[in-house]
Write a protein that holds these residues in place. Structure first.
Motif, PDB file in Angstrom:
ATOM      1  N   ILE A  15       0.842  -1.197   0.000  1.00 34.47           N
ATOM      2  CA  ILE A  15       0.000   0.000   0.000  1.00 34.47           C
ATOM      3  C   ILE A  15       0.879   1.250   0.000  1.00 34.47           C
ATOM      4  N   ALA A  16       1.916   1.245   0.848  1.00 34.15           N
ATOM      5  CA  ALA A  16       2.817   2.407   0.907  1.00 34.15           C
ATOM      6  C   ALA A  16       3.501   2.630  -0.432  1.00 34.15           C
ATOM      7  N   GLU A  17       3.896   1.546  -1.082  1.00 39.49           N
ATOM      8  CA  GLU A  17       4.583   1.687  -2.364  1.00 39.49           C
ATOM      9  C   GLU A  17       3.658   2.301  -3.413  1.00 39.49           C
ATOM     10  N   ARG A  18       2.399   1.857  -3.416  1.00 38.65           N
ATOM     11  CA  ARG A  18       1.450   2.432  -4.370  1.00 38.65           C
ATOM     12  C   ARG A  18       1.175   3.895  -4.067  1.00 38.65           C
ATOM     13  N   GLN A  19       1.120   4.241  -2.785  1.00 35.07           N
ATOM     14  CA  GLN A  19       0.831   5.628  -2.415  1.00 35.07           C
ATOM     15  C   GLN A  19       2.002   6.552  -2.740  1.00 35.07           C
ATOM     16  N   LEU A  23       0.866   9.525  -4.999  1.00 33.12           N
ATOM     17  CA  LEU A  23       0.974  10.863  -4.411  1.00 33.12           C
ATOM     18  C   LEU A  23       2.164  11.639  -4.969  1.00 33.12           C
ATOM     19  N   ARG A  24       2.928  10.993  -5.812  1.00 31.89           N
ATOM     20  CA  ARG A  24       4.081  11.612  -6.478  1.00 31.89           C
ATOM     21  C   ARG A  24       5.093  12.169  -5.463  1.00 31.89           C
ATOM     22  N   CYS A  25       5.400  11.337  -4.469  1.00 34.45           N
ATOM     23  CA  CYS A  25       6.364  11.763  -3.458  1.00 34.45           C
ATOM     24  C   CYS A  25       7.733  12.046  -4.068  1.00 34.45           C
ATOM     25  N   LEU A 112       0.527   4.863   4.771  1.00 38.42           N
ATOM     26  CA  LEU A 112       1.874   5.248   4.377  1.00 38.42           C
ATOM     27  C   LEU A 112       2.853   5.042   5.534  1.00 38.42           C
ATOM     28  N   ALA A 113       2.459   5.452   6.736  1.00 36.78           N
ATOM     29  CA  ALA A 113       3.329   5.322   7.906  1.00 36.78           C
ATOM     30  C   ALA A 113       3.598   3.859   8.241  1.00 36.78           C
ATOM     31  N   LEU A 114       2.549   3.049   8.275  1.00 31.33           N
ATOM     32  CA  LEU A 114       2.715   1.637   8.589  1.00 31.33           C
ATOM     33  C   LEU A 114       3.538   0.932   7.518  1.00 31.33           C
TER      34      LEU A 114
END
Length: 239
Positions: A15-19, A23-25, A112-114
């Motif tokens: 999930i974090a990788e997709r976000q 979110l274009r981090c 994202l945090a987890l």
């Protein structure tokens, strides 16, 4: 083939990788050797720049322009802190002099945090941490001051401004343990350039792993850095 229960499970690292992608981090943050888009759009070294970007008036001048990389984010930062930063509830700006502004993503902050923590093998919640030891904190405070490592040259603490002035001022000492994992702190201080090439953070160890200071602790860098950590924990309440 008809069991769809796996679709109901949350895999936080994925999930974090997709976000990070959605979110274009990477627009602002370097990650895993990939330069951020902001850096790629910057003028090449030596090229003429807009005077408005290089001749900022008075107190607005600062050398801090680069955004922190995301490469070690899950290993470096506590998940609870990442969530507060990402959902916009963090009550302070981590790098007060950094010109960039971090947007808030309340709907995505928890995952994202987890996910970032679990990508580095850490649990999704931080165990209770030991309080500061008074005797070690006193030694640590001395080590941060003039005549020792002089951390206060660039790091303000409480109402005391950084000795080098506002143009080099970076993260306040009382903010550091609010966000950092102790293991990362220990590893980073041994050789900052090895973890973050180009960082302004100086190295305080020799090639043999000892401290550049012979006292206290007979030059044992790990024990000196641990004393500083206890001091940082003691001033965390000043935030």
């Amino acid at each position: 083939g008809s069991d769809l229960r796996s679709l109901e499970k949350d895999v936080w690292p994925e999930i974090a990788e997709r976000q990070i992608a959605s979110l274009r981090c990477i627009a602002c943050h370097e990650r895993d050797g990939r330069k951020d888009a902001w850096m790629e759009l910057s003028p090449p070294e030596g090229a003429a720049k807009d005077p408005a970007e290089t001749e900022l008036p008075g107190p607005a001048q600062t050398i801090h322009r680069a955004r922190p990389p995301l490469t070690w984010a899950g290993e470096k930062l506590l998940p609870e802190w990442i969530e507060r930063l990402a959902d916009g509830t963090l009550a302070y700006k981590p790098r007060p002099r950094l010109e960039a502004r971090m947007p808030a993503f309340p709907a995505h902050a928890h995952g994202l945090a987890l996910g970032l923590a679990m990508q580095h093998g850490f649990p999704p919640a931080t165990p209770d941490r030991d309080p500061a030891g008074a005797s070690l904190a006193a030694i640590g405070q001395a080590l941060t001051g003039p005549g020792s490592f002089i951390c206060v040259q660039c790091h303000p603490v409480g109402s005391h401004a950084a000795l080098a002035g506002p143009d080099t001022e970076t993260i306040p000492l009382e903010r550091i343990t609010d966000r950092l994992r102790k293991d990362f702190y220990d590893r980073f201080l041994l050789d900052p350039q090895a973890i973050l090439p180009g960082t302004m953070m100086p190295r305080y160890t020799t090639d043999s792993g000892g401290s550049v200071l012979k006292e206290p602790f007979d030059g044992d860098a790990a024990r000196q850095f641990d004393a500083i950590w206890h001091y940082l924990r003691s001033v965390e309440s000043m935030k």
